[in-house]
Design a protein around this motif. Sequence first.
Motif, short mmCIF file in Angstrom:
data_model
loop_
_atom_site.label_atom_id
_atom_site.label_comp_id
_atom_site.label_asym_id
_atom_site.label_seq_id
_atom_site.Cartn_x
_atom_site.Cartn_y
_atom_site.Cartn_z
N PRO A 69 -6.90 3.78 3.07
CA PRO A 69 -7.28 5.04 2.68
C PRO A 69 -6.53 6.26 3.22
CG PRO A 69 -9.20 3.62 3.12
CD PRO A 69 -8.23 3.04 3.29
N ILE A 70 -6.26 6.03 4.59
CA ILE A 70 -5.65 7.11 5.27
C ILE A 70 -4.35 7.47 4.89
CG2 ILE A 70 -4.86 7.82 7.59
CD1 ILE A 70 -6.84 6.18 8.78
N ILE A 71 -3.69 6.39 4.42
CA ILE A 71 -2.23 6.29 3.76
C ILE A 71 -2.41 6.98 2.41
CG2 ILE A 71 -0.41 4.89 2.61
CD1 ILE A 71 -0.85 3.08 5.27
N GLU A 72 -3.37 6.52 1.53
CA GLU A 72 -3.51 7.22 0.15
C GLU A 72 -3.85 8.86 0.45
OE1 GLU A 72 -6.49 5.09 -1.72
OE2 GLU A 72 -5.50 3.04 -1.77
N HIS A 73 -4.69 9.21 1.47
CA HIS A 73 -4.95 10.42 1.60
C HIS A 73 -3.69 11.29 2.06
CE1 HIS A 73 -7.75 13.50 4.15
NE2 HIS A 73 -7.08 14.09 3.05
N TYR A 74 -2.70 10.57 2.70
CA TYR A 74 -1.71 11.16 3.31
C TYR A 74 -0.45 11.41 2.02
CZ TYR A 74 3.13 11.22 5.59
OH TYR A 74 4.60 12.02 6.04
N ALA A 75 -0.50 10.50 1.43
CA ALA A 75 0.42 10.57 -0.06
C ALA A 75 -0.04 11.89 -0.82
CB ALA A 75 0.27 9.44 -0.65
N LYS A 76 -1.39 12.02 -0.90
CA LYS A 76 -1.82 12.91 -1.86
C LYS A 76 -1.74 14.49 -1.26
CE LYS A 76 -5.17 9.99 -4.26
NZ LYS A 76 -6.65 9.62 -4.52
N GLU A 77 -2.25 14.55 0.16
CA GLU A 77 -2.51 16.11 0.59
C GLU A 77 -1.42 16.26 1.80
OE1 GLU A 77 -6.23 16.98 1.54
OE2 GLU A 77 -7.31 15.77 -0.22
N ARG A 78 -0.32 15.31 1.98
CA ARG A 78 0.57 15.83 3.20
C ARG A 78 1.14 17.10 2.50
NH1 ARG A 78 6.18 12.07 2.73
NH2 ARG A 78 5.83 11.86 0.49
N ILE B 280 1.02 -1.14 0.04
CA ILE B 280 0.02 -0.04 0.08
C ILE B 280 0.91 1.04 -0.06
CG2 ILE B 280 -1.69 1.21 1.52
CD1 ILE B 280 -2.79 -1.53 2.27
N LEU B 281 2.10 1.26 0.66
CA LEU B 281 2.89 2.46 0.90
C LEU B 281 3.51 2.33 -0.42
CD1 LEU B 281 4.00 1.60 4.53
CD2 LEU B 281 3.15 3.58 3.81
N LYS B 282 4.04 1.50 -1.13
CA LYS B 282 4.79 1.30 -2.38
C LYS B 282 3.82 2.01 -3.34
CE LYS B 282 7.42 -1.43 -5.61
NZ LYS B 282 8.11 -2.62 -5.74
N LYS B 283 2.76 1.59 -3.45
CA LYS B 283 1.72 2.19 -4.49
C LYS B 283 1.48 3.71 -4.35
CE LYS B 283 -3.08 1.63 -6.20
NZ LYS B 283 -4.26 0.97 -6.03
N ALA B 284 1.55 4.03 -3.08
CA ALA B 284 1.43 5.52 -2.71
C ALA B 284 2.58 6.14 -2.99
CB ALA B 284 0.80 5.62 -1.26
N ARG B 285 3.84 5.54 -3.33
CA ARG B 285 5.15 6.23 -3.41
C ARG B 285 5.50 6.71 -1.93
NH1 ARG B 285 4.96 9.25 -9.28
NH2 ARG B 285 4.40 7.75 -10.56
N LEU B 286 5.15 5.93 -1.01
CA LEU B 286 5.73 6.52 0.46
C LEU B 286 6.50 5.17 1.00
CD1 LEU B 286 2.18 7.60 1.88
CD2 LEU B 286 4.16 8.98 1.22
N GLU B 287 6.90 4.25 0.35
CA GLU B 287 7.63 3.10 0.77
C GLU B 287 9.18 3.54 1.57
OE1 GLU B 287 8.93 3.25 -3.47
OE2 GLU B 287 7.23 3.58 -2.48
N GLY C 54 7.54 17.72 4.28
CA GLY C 54 8.13 17.29 5.71
C GLY C 54 7.06 16.95 6.65
N GLU C 55 5.81 16.84 6.55
CA GLU C 55 4.90 16.50 7.33
C GLU C 55 4.84 15.12 7.83
OE1 GLU C 55 0.12 17.65 8.19
OE2 GLU C 55 0.64 17.18 6.33
N HIS C 56 5.00 14.69 8.89
CA HIS C 56 4.83 13.25 9.41
C HIS C 56 3.54 12.83 9.53
CE1 HIS C 56 9.22 13.28 10.23
NE2 HIS C 56 8.99 14.21 11.01
N PHE C 57 3.34 11.55 9.45
CA PHE C 57 2.14 10.83 9.20
C PHE C 57 1.19 11.15 10.34
CE2 PHE C 57 -0.65 7.10 9.85
CZ PHE C 57 -1.40 7.19 8.71
N GLY C 58 1.84 11.08 11.77
CA GLY C 58 1.22 11.41 13.02
C GLY C 58 0.39 12.71 12.91
#
Length: 569
Positions: free
Chosen positions: A537-546, A465-472, A549-553
């Motif tokens: 979905p939260i990971i996908e949202h994070y990938a699109k709108e972070r 999921i992270l790889k697909k969102a380019r967050l690996e 330098g914003e951390h996931f938490g």
Amino acid sequence: MTRKEALTTEKQVPRSEEEAIKERSAYLRGQIVEALADDVTGSVPAPDGMLLKFHGTYQQDDRDVRSERLRQKLEPAYSFMIRVRMPGGVCTPAQWLALDEVARQHADYSLRLTTRQTLQYHGVLKRKLKAAMAGIKHALFDSIAACGDVNRNVVCHNNPWLSPLHDELHAWSRRLSDALLPKMRAYHEIWLDGEKVAAEPEEEQEPLYGATYLPRKFKIGLALPPHNDIDVFAQDLGFIAIVVDKKVAGFNVSVGGGMGTTHNDLATYPRLGDVIGFVLPEQLLEVAENVVRIQRDFGDRSNRKHARFKYTLDDRGLDWFKAELEERLGWRLQAARPFRFESTGDPLGWVRDGRGQWHLTLGVLSGRLRDTPETAWLSGLRAIAAVHQGDFRLTANQNLIIARIDEQQKPTIEKLLDEHRFPDAGRWGGLRRNALSCVAFPTCGLAMAESERWLPILLARLEPILKKARLEKTAITLRVTGCPNGCARPFLGEIGLVGKAPGRYKLYLGGGFAGGRLNQLYRDGVSEDEIIALLGPIIEHYAKERQRGEHFGDFVLRAGYLPETHAEP
């Protein structure tokens, strides 16, 4: 309230059975010798099992076979876990080889790196306990106070290439450990064939702890900003080094951290430590001893769920505590100095320091070192220890540093790593690099769900999921435990999973990346499939709108998945 008044009040409150066991134990002797000599059973009676924790060992049984053994009318498959006291997590190659020998001769052919920066053994049979303890002593370590109602293993920042001040912090961890060590003669009598003391128990003394020791466990850690690799705010007592002109000028003091809680009991909760002031290096031991004395005198001895230092502070207030501490010290703490933490993880892989020495931080998932078809961890580290001329350093994130490798020795170490199929942690994704887990099933008696055995499965489902969102490669802290006692510090993870029942977890989100903010409950009692469905979905949202330098938490709070709380210090 004076100590005499506190003790007088304490006698008027019904005390827990554990307090009575300690008081009757003749300074932690109990009937341990007799229990060890009983070869009819692989277990020890419950009171002696409680006392054994002070000696650094827990009685456990294999829960995978518990039902079948009950069906066959056999007692549970009992064994013991032994935890080593290793302040600051540093050992020499010779010590490593001696500790490895204990694992192969007396335990289950594995070592486990713990989140308290030490090693523990599993699967030690009762008849092998004494030999294992002797082997640990041969390595110039012991297991005194690695468990029990005392100060536990002192942790500290010990990475030799991140800062030249690591040696100073390690020295302080050893001094703190020695200063707060119980004076128990029973350990040497029982395990090391020490001369039995003829004096009556009442003539023996514990100057710091007294006959009933502390109400519950106590943890101390030393951090070196900007690295919060020991999660200093999770410690009962934390010392945050303040550096001026490349020297440790002193320490900010943090009090009242603690992770453990109980499901569905709102009177229990995780808590972050509060910074109450600054002390000079020469004042550090005096402060630590008096903080421990305050908890000894005022901690709750009637309800063990309410006995940690954090509850003493919340019941009486920080102002009361600081006044009590300063009265005992006879001087006032200085105002806290500014500091900033940036992360809690370990940088993995090879690094060369300014003096030309190399350091390799190995990523060890869940800290488990055993030989498997994939990686010959135990054999490989044994081979490396046989030629290594530096030292080994355990981290509070369950990783291992092979430290101080000379340039000419580096090819030899690399060859051994390759021969024993060590993973290249430099290729790990950001979630795997920052994942912790506790032991849980099958040996931990407190476990409600899987943790160590489940973590690789969970990562295998989240990483695509992270790889697909380019967050690996994005660093995200993940903490998994099989129960709410908090051994892997789950309430500090940006993603925290706490076992509630087999296959069911509480999902927490929004912890601070640098360890300065607790996470919050997002969903209760979710299965593995539901966890993936919720996080995807939260990971996908994070990938699109972070934000940059914003951390996931931080994103989870900003995006409104949970209410915002205080910012990290």
